[in-house]
Design a protein around this motif. Structure first.
Motif, mmCIF file in Angstrom:
data_model
loop_
_atom_site.group_PDB
_atom_site.id
_atom_site.type_symbol
_atom_site.label_atom_id
_atom_site.label_comp_id
_atom_site.label_asym_id
_atom_site.label_seq_id
_atom_site.Cartn_x
_atom_site.Cartn_y
_atom_site.Cartn_z
ATOM 1 N N ARG A 30 30.780 -3.794 -5.418
ATOM 2 C CA ARG A 30 29.482 -3.282 -5.873
ATOM 3 C C ARG A 30 28.753 -4.269 -6.774
ATOM 4 O O ARG A 30 28.065 -3.882 -7.716
ATOM 5 C CB ARG A 30 29.648 -1.926 -6.542
ATOM 6 C CG ARG A 30 30.108 -0.878 -5.573
ATOM 7 C CD ARG A 30 29.988 0.509 -6.123
ATOM 8 N NE ARG A 30 30.252 1.465 -5.073
ATOM 9 C CZ ARG A 30 31.217 2.358 -5.101
ATOM 10 N NH1 ARG A 30 32.006 2.423 -6.139
ATOM 11 N NH2 ARG A 30 31.380 3.188 -4.094
ATOM 12 N N GLU A 31 28.890 -5.563 -6.452
ATOM 13 C CA GLU A 31 28.178 -6.596 -7.189
ATOM 14 C C GLU A 31 26.862 -6.953 -6.512
ATOM 15 O O GLU A 31 25.956 -7.469 -7.170
ATOM 16 C CB GLU A 31 29.054 -7.839 -7.335
ATOM 17 C CG GLU A 31 30.255 -7.580 -8.220
ATOM 18 C CD GLU A 31 31.116 -8.784 -8.425
ATOM 19 O OE1 GLU A 31 30.573 -9.906 -8.440
ATOM 20 O OE2 GLU A 31 32.324 -8.625 -8.595
ATOM 21 N N THR A 48 23.267 -5.965 -7.800
ATOM 22 C CA THR A 48 23.127 -4.551 -8.139
ATOM 23 C C THR A 48 22.775 -4.394 -9.613
ATOM 24 O O THR A 48 23.057 -5.275 -10.432
ATOM 25 C CB THR A 48 24.427 -3.772 -7.859
ATOM 26 O OG1 THR A 48 25.510 -4.399 -8.552
ATOM 27 C CG2 THR A 48 24.736 -3.703 -6.381
ATOM 28 N N ASP A 50 23.108 -2.048 -13.213
ATOM 29 C CA ASP A 50 24.184 -1.284 -13.847
ATOM 30 C C ASP A 50 24.229 0.137 -13.299
ATOM 31 O O ASP A 50 25.305 0.684 -13.064
ATOM 32 C CB ASP A 50 24.002 -1.245 -15.362
ATOM 33 C CG ASP A 50 24.352 -2.571 -16.018
ATOM 34 O OD1 ASP A 50 25.017 -3.406 -15.367
ATOM 35 O OD2 ASP A 50 23.958 -2.770 -17.178
ATOM 36 N N ARG A 53 25.934 0.300 -10.012
ATOM 37 C CA ARG A 53 27.374 0.069 -10.137
ATOM 38 C C ARG A 53 28.091 1.268 -10.733
ATOM 39 O O ARG A 53 29.289 1.236 -10.901
ATOM 40 C CB ARG A 53 27.631 -1.152 -11.010
ATOM 41 C CG ARG A 53 27.603 -2.430 -10.238
ATOM 42 C CD ARG A 53 27.904 -3.592 -11.124
ATOM 43 N NE ARG A 53 26.648 -4.310 -11.232
ATOM 44 C CZ ARG A 53 26.144 -4.840 -12.314
ATOM 45 N NH1 ARG A 53 26.807 -4.795 -13.432
ATOM 46 N NH2 ARG A 53 24.988 -5.428 -12.304
ATOM 47 N N THR A 58 30.629 -3.631 -15.274
ATOM 48 C CA THR A 58 32.044 -3.748 -14.949
ATOM 49 C C THR A 58 32.729 -4.625 -15.977
ATOM 50 O O THR A 58 32.185 -5.610 -16.449
ATOM 51 C CB THR A 58 32.239 -4.354 -13.544
ATOM 52 O OG1 THR A 58 31.595 -5.618 -13.505
ATOM 53 C CG2 THR A 58 31.680 -3.453 -12.475
#
Length: 72
Positions: A30-31, A48, A50, A53, A58
């Motif tokens: 999910r980067e 992405t 925050d 994510r 992260t």
């Protein structure tokens, strides 16, 4: 970033495959978010937020859950 632009001039199929697999890994983590609005259209990747994510940044110290049954 458009995937086709990133690979402009690359003729080595291995480099293309590794680049695509790296994008899949970044999506899994999910980067990045990858979209393709039309079939055979450009594949666009962007970082992405925050919120996308899960609402929190992260942490490098937190273990990454890589089990396939938790991937949605």
């Amino acid at each position: 970033m458009v995937l086709q632009d990133l690979l402009t001039g690359v003729r080595d199929r291995v480099v293309i495959a590794v680049t695509f697999l790296a994008m899949l890994e970044l999506m899994k983590r999910r980067e990045i978010l990858v979209t393709q609005e039309t079939p055979w259209g450009p594949i666009v990747a962007r970082a992405t937020t925050d919120a996308e994510r899960g609402g929190a940044a992260t942490s490098a110290d937190a273990p990454l859950d890589e089990r396939l049954d938790t991937y949605t």
